[in-house]
Design a protein around this motif. Structure first.
Motif, PDB file in Angstrom:
ATOM      1  N   VAL A   1       0.857  -1.181   0.000  1.00  0.00           N
ATOM      2  CA  VAL A   1       0.000   0.000   0.000  1.00  0.00           C
ATOM      3  C   VAL A   1       0.890   1.226   0.000  1.00  0.00           C
ATOM      4  O   VAL A   1       1.741   1.388   0.879  1.00  0.00           O
ATOM      5  CB  VAL A   1      -0.914   0.005   1.240  1.00  0.00           C
ATOM      6  N   TRP A   2       0.706   2.107  -0.989  1.00  0.00           N
ATOM      7  CA  TRP A   2       1.598   3.263  -1.123  1.00  0.00           C
ATOM      8  C   TRP A   2       0.867   4.465  -1.689  1.00  0.00           C
ATOM      9  O   TRP A   2      -0.277   4.365  -2.118  1.00  0.00           O
ATOM     10  CB  TRP A   2       2.789   2.915  -2.027  1.00  0.00           C
ATOM     11  N   GLY A   3       1.545   5.597  -1.707  1.00  0.00           N
ATOM     12  CA  GLY A   3       0.989   6.798  -2.327  1.00  0.00           C
ATOM     13  C   GLY A   3       2.110   7.773  -2.580  1.00  0.00           C
ATOM     14  O   GLY A   3       3.105   7.762  -1.856  1.00  0.00           O
ATOM     15  N   PRO A   4       1.998   8.630  -3.612  1.00  0.00           N
ATOM     16  CA  PRO A   4       3.082   9.567  -3.901  1.00  0.00           C
ATOM     17  C   PRO A   4       3.253  10.616  -2.803  1.00  0.00           C
ATOM     18  O   PRO A   4       4.297  11.258  -2.727  1.00  0.00           O
ATOM     19  CB  PRO A   4       2.655  10.226  -5.222  1.00  0.00           C
ATOM     20  N   TRP A   5       2.276  10.746  -1.914  1.00  0.00           N
ATOM     21  CA  TRP A   5       2.311  11.719  -0.824  1.00  0.00           C
ATOM     22  C   TRP A   5       3.011  11.159   0.410  1.00  0.00           C
ATOM     23  O   TRP A   5       3.256  11.858   1.390  1.00  0.00           O
ATOM     24  CB  TRP A   5       0.871  12.095  -0.434  1.00  0.00           C
ATOM     25  N   CYS A   6       3.286   9.871   0.390  1.00  0.00           N
ATOM     26  CA  CYS A   6       3.656   9.150   1.604  1.00  0.00           C
ATOM     27  C   CYS A   6       5.172   9.112   1.778  1.00  0.00           C
ATOM     28  O   CYS A   6       5.902   8.542   0.970  1.00  0.00           O
ATOM     29  CB  CYS A   6       3.045   7.752   1.520  1.00  0.00           C
ATOM     30  N   VAL A   7       5.658   9.729   2.859  1.00  0.00           N
ATOM     31  CA  VAL A   7       7.101   9.855   3.082  1.00  0.00           C
ATOM     32  C   VAL A   7       7.743   8.497   3.327  1.00  0.00           C
ATOM     33  O   VAL A   7       8.810   8.179   2.810  1.00  0.00           O
ATOM     34  CB  VAL A   7       7.363  10.777   4.291  1.00  0.00           C
ATOM     35  N   GLY A   8       7.065   7.650   4.117  1.00  0.00           N
ATOM     36  CA  GLY A   8       7.614   6.318   4.405  1.00  0.00           C
ATOM     37  C   GLY A   8       7.740   5.487   3.143  1.00  0.00           C
ATOM     38  O   GLY A   8       8.635   4.649   3.027  1.00  0.00           O
ATOM     39  N   CYS A   9       6.827   5.716   2.185  1.00  0.00           N
ATOM     40  CA  CYS A   9       6.883   4.969   0.930  1.00  0.00           C
ATOM     41  C   CYS A   9       8.137   5.372   0.153  1.00  0.00           C
ATOM     42  O   CYS A   9       8.806   4.547  -0.478  1.00  0.00           O
ATOM     43  CB  CYS A   9       5.648   5.253   0.081  1.00  0.00           C
ATOM     44  N   ARG A  10       8.477   6.651   0.206  1.00  0.00           N
ATOM     45  CA  ARG A  10       9.695   7.129  -0.443  1.00  0.00           C
ATOM     46  C   ARG A  10      10.910   6.467   0.189  1.00  0.00           C
ATOM     47  O   ARG A  10      11.855   6.089  -0.485  1.00  0.00           O
ATOM     48  CB  ARG A  10       9.749   8.655  -0.292  1.00  0.00           C
ATOM     49  N   GLN A  11      10.861   6.324   1.541  1.00  0.00           N
ATOM     50  CA  GLN A  11      11.974   5.703   2.262  1.00  0.00           C
ATOM     51  C   GLN A  11      12.174   4.255   1.859  1.00  0.00           C
ATOM     52  O   GLN A  11      13.291   3.769   1.758  1.00  0.00           O
ATOM     53  CB  GLN A  11      11.717   5.747   3.770  1.00  0.00           C
ATOM     54  N   GLU A  12      11.076   3.521   1.655  1.00  0.00           N
ATOM     55  CA  GLU A  12      11.213   2.091   1.412  1.00  0.00           C
ATOM     56  C   GLU A  12      11.395   1.777  -0.067  1.00  0.00           C
ATOM     57  O   GLU A  12      11.588   0.612  -0.432  1.00  0.00           O
ATOM     58  CB  GLU A  12       9.988   1.345   1.949  1.00  0.00           C
ATOM     59  N   HIS A  13      11.312   2.794  -0.923  1.00  0.00           N
ATOM     60  CA  HIS A  13      11.247   2.531  -2.359  1.00  0.00           C
ATOM     61  C   HIS A  13      12.452   1.762  -2.869  1.00  0.00           C
ATOM     62  O   HIS A  13      12.320   0.834  -3.669  1.00  0.00           O
ATOM     63  CB  HIS A  13      11.076   3.832  -3.133  1.00  0.00           C
ATOM     64  N   GLU A  14      13.643   2.125  -2.398  1.00  0.00           N
ATOM     65  CA  GLU A  14      14.860   1.421  -2.836  1.00  0.00           C
ATOM     66  C   GLU A  14      14.790  -0.050  -2.453  1.00  0.00           C
ATOM     67  O   GLU A  14      15.214  -0.921  -3.219  1.00  0.00           O
ATOM     68  CB  GLU A  14      16.105   2.055  -2.194  1.00  0.00           C
ATOM     69  N   VAL A  15      14.263  -0.321  -1.255  1.00  0.00           N
ATOM     70  CA  VAL A  15      14.156  -1.706  -0.794  1.00  0.00           C
ATOM     71  C   VAL A  15      13.197  -2.486  -1.686  1.00  0.00           C
ATOM     72  O   VAL A  15      13.473  -3.636  -2.075  1.00  0.00           O
ATOM     73  CB  VAL A  15      13.675  -1.734   0.674  1.00  0.00           C
ATOM     74  N   LEU A  16      12.076  -1.851  -2.048  1.00  0.00           N
ATOM     75  CA  LEU A  16      11.115  -2.538  -2.920  1.00  0.00           C
ATOM     76  C   LEU A  16      11.739  -2.825  -4.285  1.00  0.00           C
ATOM     77  O   LEU A  16      11.527  -3.892  -4.864  1.00  0.00           O
ATOM     78  CB  LEU A  16       9.856  -1.694  -3.098  1.00  0.00           C
ATOM     79  N   ALA A  64       0.844   9.590  -9.389  1.00  0.00           N
ATOM     80  CA  ALA A  64       1.356   8.250  -9.086  1.00  0.00           C
ATOM     81  C   ALA A  64       2.179   7.719 -10.266  1.00  0.00           C
ATOM     82  O   ALA A  64       3.252   7.137 -10.083  1.00  0.00           O
ATOM     83  CB  ALA A  64       0.203   7.306  -8.767  1.00  0.00           C
ATOM     84  N   GLN A  65       1.669   7.954 -11.479  1.00  0.00           N
ATOM     85  CA  GLN A  65       2.397   7.488 -12.667  1.00  0.00           C
ATOM     86  C   GLN A  65       3.773   8.145 -12.751  1.00  0.00           C
ATOM     87  O   GLN A  65       4.781   7.501 -13.024  1.00  0.00           O
ATOM     88  CB  GLN A  65       1.597   7.827 -13.939  1.00  0.00           C
ATOM     89  N   ARG A  66       3.778   9.464 -12.479  1.00  0.00           N
ATOM     90  CA  ARG A  66       5.032  10.207 -12.586  1.00  0.00           C
ATOM     91  C   ARG A  66       6.033   9.737 -11.546  1.00  0.00           C
ATOM     92  O   ARG A  66       7.227   9.604 -11.809  1.00  0.00           O
ATOM     93  CB  ARG A  66       4.765  11.699 -12.434  1.00  0.00           C
ATOM     94  N   TRP A  67       5.547   9.477 -10.347  1.00  0.00           N
ATOM     95  CA  TRP A  67       6.382   9.000  -9.239  1.00  0.00           C
ATOM     96  C   TRP A  67       7.099   7.723  -9.633  1.00  0.00           C
ATOM     97  O   TRP A  67       8.302   7.566  -9.447  1.00  0.00           O
ATOM     98  CB  TRP A  67       5.469   8.753  -8.047  1.00  0.00           C
TER      99      TRP A  67
END
Lengths: 147, 195
Positions: free
Chosen positions: B67-82, B123-126
Motif C-alpha cells: 500500500v503506497w501513495g506519492p504523498w507518503c514519506v515512508g513509501c519514499r523511504q522504502e522505495h529502494e528496498v522494494l 502516481a504514474q510520474r512518481w
C-alpha cells in the motif's frame, strides 16, 4: 453572578455539539444521533488517544465516511462495530471490550482503591492504638499537670 | 529492617514492569486479517485507468501487496528496498495506490474520473521518476479497499498466498531485514503447499 452560572451551563451543554462535520450528516435526527454516538465509540488509529469524532486525521475522516455509509445502508450498531473490529481489531473500539485479556485493565482502578484503602485503614487503626508518646520531653511535666 | 522490604519490593516490581513495557512495540496493531481471505476488489490500473484489475487475476500466485501513495514519506523511504526485492524476483509485488484521503465530494460520492486523473497522474510520474517495483499498481480512490484491509498508515505490505489468504502484514517502511526475517520463510512455507 447569575450570568456566570448561565455561561457555565451553556459551555457545558455545548460540549455535546458535534463540531467536526461542517453540517449534520443526516437529516433524520435518529440516524444523526447514532452517527454521533458511534463516532465517539471508535478510535482514530493515527491519533490514538482521540475518537474519530474528535480527530482531524485523514484516517478519521475516511472512517467517519465509512461509518456514514454503513448507517445509510441500514446496518445496526452491533454490525457496524463488528465491521470495524473485523478489519482493525479490538483496539479500534475506544472503550476496550470486557474480555478475558482486558479484565485486569478494567479491574485495576477498583483493585488499587481496595488495596490502598485497606493498607491505609490498617495503618491508621494501628497508629491510633499506640500510646501518646509524641510529646517532647520538657513538655511532659506541663501536660500531665493539666490533664 | 524487614518491614521496609515490602514497599521496596513493590517498587522494584513496578520498575521491572516499566522496563519491560518500554521495550515492547506499541505502535503496530495486530491485524485481525492474518489467515483470512483477501477482500475482493476490482480497481482501475494506475498505468491504464481504463482497465480494471481484480484480486482474481492473481489467483494461484504468492505475492506481496504494497500500500503506497506519492504523498507518503515512508513509501519514499522504502522505495529502494522494494526495487531491490523486485530485482531478486522471488514473488511479484502488486501496488495498491491510495490518495492521502478518500477522493469523494461533500455528499460522500466518488469524485469524477477527470478529477481523479490528476492524482493518478502523480502516481504514474512518481513511478516513472523513481522506478517501478510493481508488477502493476491499482488505484483505490475511495479508500474502500484500504479500509477492508485494515490499513491505518501507509506504507503497509501484505503477503498473500496462492489461495488468496493474507498470511502476514508489515506496517511501516519495508527493509531487507524484515524481508529476509519475516517474509521469505513464510513465502517458502506457503509456496510448498501447492501455491
Amino acid at each position: 453572578m447569575r450570568s456566570l452560572w448561565v455561561s457555565a451551563a451553556l459551555i457545558l451543554w455545548l460540549q455535546t455539539a458535534f463540531a467536526i462535520d461542517t453540517a449534520p450528516a443526516f437529516e433524520d435526527p435518529v440516524l444523526q444521533a447514532r452517527y454521533e454516538h458511534l463516532a465517539r465509540e471508535l478510535r482514530c488509529l493515527q491519533c490514538r488517544s482521540e475518537t474519530i469524532a474528535d480527530s482531524n486525521a485523514s484516517l478519521a475522516e475516511d472512517l467517519r465516511r465509512q461509518l456514514r455509509e454503513l448507517i445509510a445502508a441500514g446496518r445496526t450498531d452491533q454490525e457496524i462495530m463488528t465491521y470495524m473490529t473485523d478489519r482493525y481489531g479490538d483496539y479500534v473500539r475506544y472503550r476496550p471490550p470486557l474480555k478475558s485479556n482486558t479484565m485486569l485493565l478494567w479491574a485495576a482502578p477498583v483493585l488499587l482503591l481496595l488495596i490502598g484503602g485497606t493498607v491505609a485503614a490498617v495503618v491508621i487503626v494501628r497508629k491510633s492504638r499506640l500510646p501518646d508518646d509524641d510529646l517532647p520531653e520538657d513538655d511532659r511535666g506541663r501536660s500531665s499537670s493539666v490533664s | 529492617m524487614l518491614r521496609y522490604l515490602i514497599p521496596v519490593g513493590l517498587f522494584v516490581a513496578l520498575i521491572a514492569f516499566f522496563f519491560v513495557g518500554l521495550g515492547r512495540d506499541k505502535e503496530t496493531l495486530p491485524s485481525p486479517l492474518i489467515d483470512k481471505p483477501l477482500p475482493q476488489f476490482s480497481l482501475p490500473r494506475v498505468d491504464d485507468p481504463a482497465q480494471a484489475f481484480s484480486d482474481q487475476d492473481l489467483a494461484g500466485q504468492v505475492y506481496l501487496l504494497n500500500v503506497w501513495g506519492p504523498w507518503c514519506v515512508g513509501c519514499r523511504q522504502e522505495h529502494e528496498v522494494l526495487l531491490e526485492i523486485a530485482r531478486r524476483n522471488v514473488v511479484p509485488i502488486v501496488g495498491l495506490a491510495v490518495p492521502q484521503s478518500a477522493m469523494v465530494d461533500a455528499n460522500d460520492q466518488p469524485l469524477s474520473f477527470e478529477e481523479v486523473m490528476g492524482e493518478i497522474g502523480l502516481a504514474q510520474r512518481w513511478l516513472r521518476e523513481l522506478g517501478d517495483p510493481y508488477r502493476l499498481s491499482v488505484f483505490d480512490q475511495t479508500w474502500r479497499v484500504a479500509i477492508d484491509l485494515g490499513v491505518y498508515g501507509a506504507p503497509e505490505t501484505f503477503l498473500i498466498d496462492g489461495r488468496g489468504v493474507i498470511r502476514y502484514k508489515h506496517v511501516g517502511p519495508m527493509s531487507l531485514a524484515v524481508w529476509e526475517r519475516d517474509f521469505l520463510p513464510r513465502i517458502d512455507q506457503h509456496r510448498s503447499v501447492g501455491g
